[in-house]
Design a protein around this motif. Structure first.
Motif, mmCIF file in Angstrom:
data_model
loop_
_atom_site.group_PDB
_atom_site.id
_atom_site.type_symbol
_atom_site.label_atom_id
_atom_site.label_comp_id
_atom_site.label_asym_id
_atom_site.label_seq_id
_atom_site.Cartn_x
_atom_site.Cartn_y
_atom_site.Cartn_z
ATOM 1 N N PHE A 287 0.850 -1.186 0.000
ATOM 2 C CA PHE A 287 0.000 0.000 0.000
ATOM 3 C C PHE A 287 0.884 1.234 0.000
ATOM 4 N N MET A 288 0.618 2.162 -0.935
ATOM 5 C CA MET A 288 1.311 3.450 -0.995
ATOM 6 C C MET A 288 0.283 4.554 -0.785
ATOM 7 N N TRP A 289 0.700 5.615 -0.072
ATOM 8 C CA TRP A 289 -0.241 6.699 0.166
ATOM 9 C C TRP A 289 0.489 8.037 0.258
ATOM 10 N N THR A 290 -0.242 9.096 -0.051
ATOM 11 C CA THR A 290 0.281 10.450 0.064
ATOM 12 C C THR A 290 -0.874 11.414 0.267
ATOM 13 N N HIS A 291 -0.575 12.643 0.671
ATOM 14 C CA HIS A 291 -1.584 13.667 0.896
ATOM 15 C C HIS A 291 -1.328 14.864 -0.004
ATOM 16 N N MET A 292 -2.395 15.403 -0.550
ATOM 17 C CA MET A 292 -2.303 16.614 -1.352
ATOM 18 C C MET A 292 -3.028 17.735 -0.621
ATOM 19 N N HIS A 293 -2.272 18.655 -0.040
ATOM 20 C CA HIS A 293 -2.875 19.754 0.717
ATOM 21 C C HIS A 293 -3.464 20.785 -0.245
ATOM 22 N N MET A 294 -4.741 21.076 -0.028
ATOM 23 C CA MET A 294 -5.453 22.036 -0.877
ATOM 24 C C MET A 294 -6.697 22.496 -0.150
ATOM 25 N N SER A 295 -7.329 23.532 -0.691
ATOM 26 C CA SER A 295 -8.548 24.044 -0.072
ATOM 27 C C SER A 295 -9.692 23.053 -0.287
ATOM 28 N N GLU A 296 -10.728 23.196 0.513
ATOM 29 C CA GLU A 296 -11.882 22.308 0.372
ATOM 30 C C GLU A 296 -12.535 22.487 -1.006
ATOM 31 N N ARG A 297 -12.563 23.708 -1.477
ATOM 32 C CA ARG A 297 -13.152 23.977 -2.801
ATOM 33 C C ARG A 297 -12.383 23.243 -3.888
ATOM 34 N N ASP A 298 -11.029 23.309 -3.827
ATOM 35 C CA ASP A 298 -10.216 22.627 -4.838
ATOM 36 C C ASP A 298 -10.359 21.109 -4.719
ATOM 37 N N ALA A 299 -10.489 20.609 -3.482
ATOM 38 C CA ALA A 299 -10.628 19.167 -3.294
ATOM 39 C C ALA A 299 -11.918 18.652 -3.915
ATOM 40 N N LYS A 300 -13.007 19.431 -3.789
ATOM 41 C CA LYS A 300 -14.279 19.025 -4.370
ATOM 42 C C LYS A 300 -14.237 19.063 -5.897
ATOM 43 N N MET A 301 -13.390 19.922 -6.449
ATOM 44 C CA MET A 301 -13.299 20.045 -7.910
ATOM 45 C C MET A 301 -12.251 19.117 -8.511
ATOM 46 N N ALA A 302 -11.476 18.428 -7.658
ATOM 47 C CA ALA A 302 -10.408 17.561 -8.152
ATOM 48 C C ALA A 302 -10.977 16.404 -8.972
ATOM 49 N N LEU A 311 0.541 13.762 -9.255
ATOM 50 C CA LEU A 311 1.385 12.643 -8.825
ATOM 51 C C LEU A 311 2.561 12.440 -9.778
ATOM 52 N N ALA A 312 2.306 12.571 -11.072
ATOM 53 C CA ALA A 312 3.388 12.425 -12.053
ATOM 54 C C ALA A 312 4.459 13.477 -11.830
ATOM 55 N N LYS A 313 4.039 14.663 -11.474
ATOM 56 C CA LYS A 313 4.974 15.751 -11.199
ATOM 57 C C LYS A 313 5.791 15.469 -9.937
#
Length: 327
Positions: A287-302, A311-313
């Motif tokens: 299992f691999m995991w990571t977190h992407m910190h962003m605003s709630e608005r951006d998270a809903k639009m992801a 992730l590629a970046k």
């Protein structure tokens, strides 16, 4: 009550010596005959004592017999548990082990599909074993942290040696299997619409009109609990955005990998062996995991595409071993 009332009768001296207790078969210390007149004069005291015993006997169900009465009462009850997740199924199993009936209601029709990994502490493993739920995931006895070329490892304390990493799906399958073995009733596709309380108990009704009755209802349906909304609408939901979007990957791999946290500028990536994804799996996985910190608005639009592009970046910074697993 029998043990209390059937004890040898006692007579208590009135006045300064009333705290002294003697029994009917006892003789005076000087060898003389018992004072029958005094015994007769204290007959009313004996009656009072017997009445006090009866009062104490009546109080026993709320004191020494309380736990016994509760056990007998619970075995005649039926608990309604809303939510067949880890909490709801664990509760149903523990109740069944104590001969308490329960009916679990779940809104989902199926329990399979996408899953993620979860770390279960030694305390959690001990609770699972007490429910006869074991042989799940992969143990991890070391936590490693890597900062570029610097690596630090920590051995878990002896008490935490049984910590495991598993998939939520594998854990859930084990809980369902154990609940079914104890004949716990689980109904899927039950979307709660209302909860009514009466003198006879509780009635839970689904959106399709199906009704389930019981003595108590337990909301185990997550942080956005429908039961909480129905029973305490003024409280509102306690669900809050955590501040980041969690992303996980599960990859078939027989390699044994202890829990390792790779630290890079602006983000962190974790990796660990997690055993089989589900019962039908033929191979183990990591299992691999990571977190992407962003605003709630951006998270809903992801979207999947935007997440994969990020992730590629990030993966261009990862070491060869980690990037190979990701690729």
């Amino acid at each position: 009550v029998h043990n209390l009332v059937a004890r040898p009768r006692v007579r208590r001296r009135v006045g300064p010596a009333r705290c002294r207790v003697t029994r009917d078969h006892e003789q005076p210390a000087d060898g003389s005959a018992p004072d029958h007149e005094r015994m007769v004069s204290q007959a009313h005291v004996q009656r009072e004592i017997r009445q006090v015993r009866l009062v104490i006997a009546a109080m026993l169900p709320f004191s020494r017999l309380r736990s016994m009465r509760l056990k007998l009462l619970m075995r005649s009850e039926k608990m309604i548990i809303v939510g067949a997740g880890v909490a709801g199924l664990s509760l149903a199993i523990m109740l069944a082990q104590r001969k308490v009936k329960s009916h679990v209601l779940e809104s989902r029709q199926r329990f399979d599909g996408p899953t993620s990994g979860v770390r279960i502490s030694a305390e959690g493993v001990a609770i699972l074993k007490s429910m006869n739920v074991d042989s799940i995931g992969d143990s991890t006895n070391t936590v490693a942290m890597r900062f570029g070329g610097i690596s630090v490892s920590f051995k878990t304390p002896h008490k935490d040696a049984s910590t495991i990493i598993a998939t939520r799906l594998a854990l859930h399958e084990k809980l369902v299997e154990r609940a079914q073995s104890l004949e716990a009733h689980v109904t899927t596709g039950f979307n709660v619409a209302s909860v009514l309380e009466s003198a006879d108990g509780v009635e839970v009704t689904s959106e399709s009109g199906e009704k389930v009755t019981g003595t108590l209802v337990v909301g185990a349906d997550g942080v956005g609990s429908m039961i909480r909304q129905l029973l305490n609408p003024q409280q509102g939901s306690t669900k809050m955005y955590a501040g980041y979007l969690g992303v996980g990957f599960i990859i078939e791999d027989e390699a044994k990998i202890e829990m390792t946290l790779h630290r890079y500028p602006g983000h962190q990536v974790g990796i660990a062996s997690c055993g089989k994804v589900k019962r039908a799996s033929l191979k183990n996985s990591i299992f691999m995991w990571t977190h992407m910190h962003m605003s709630e608005r951006d998270a809903k639009m992801a979207t999947r595409e935007s997440v994969e592009a990020e992730l590629a970046k990030r993966s261009t910074l990862w070491g060869p071993a980690l990037k190979t697993k990701y690729d």
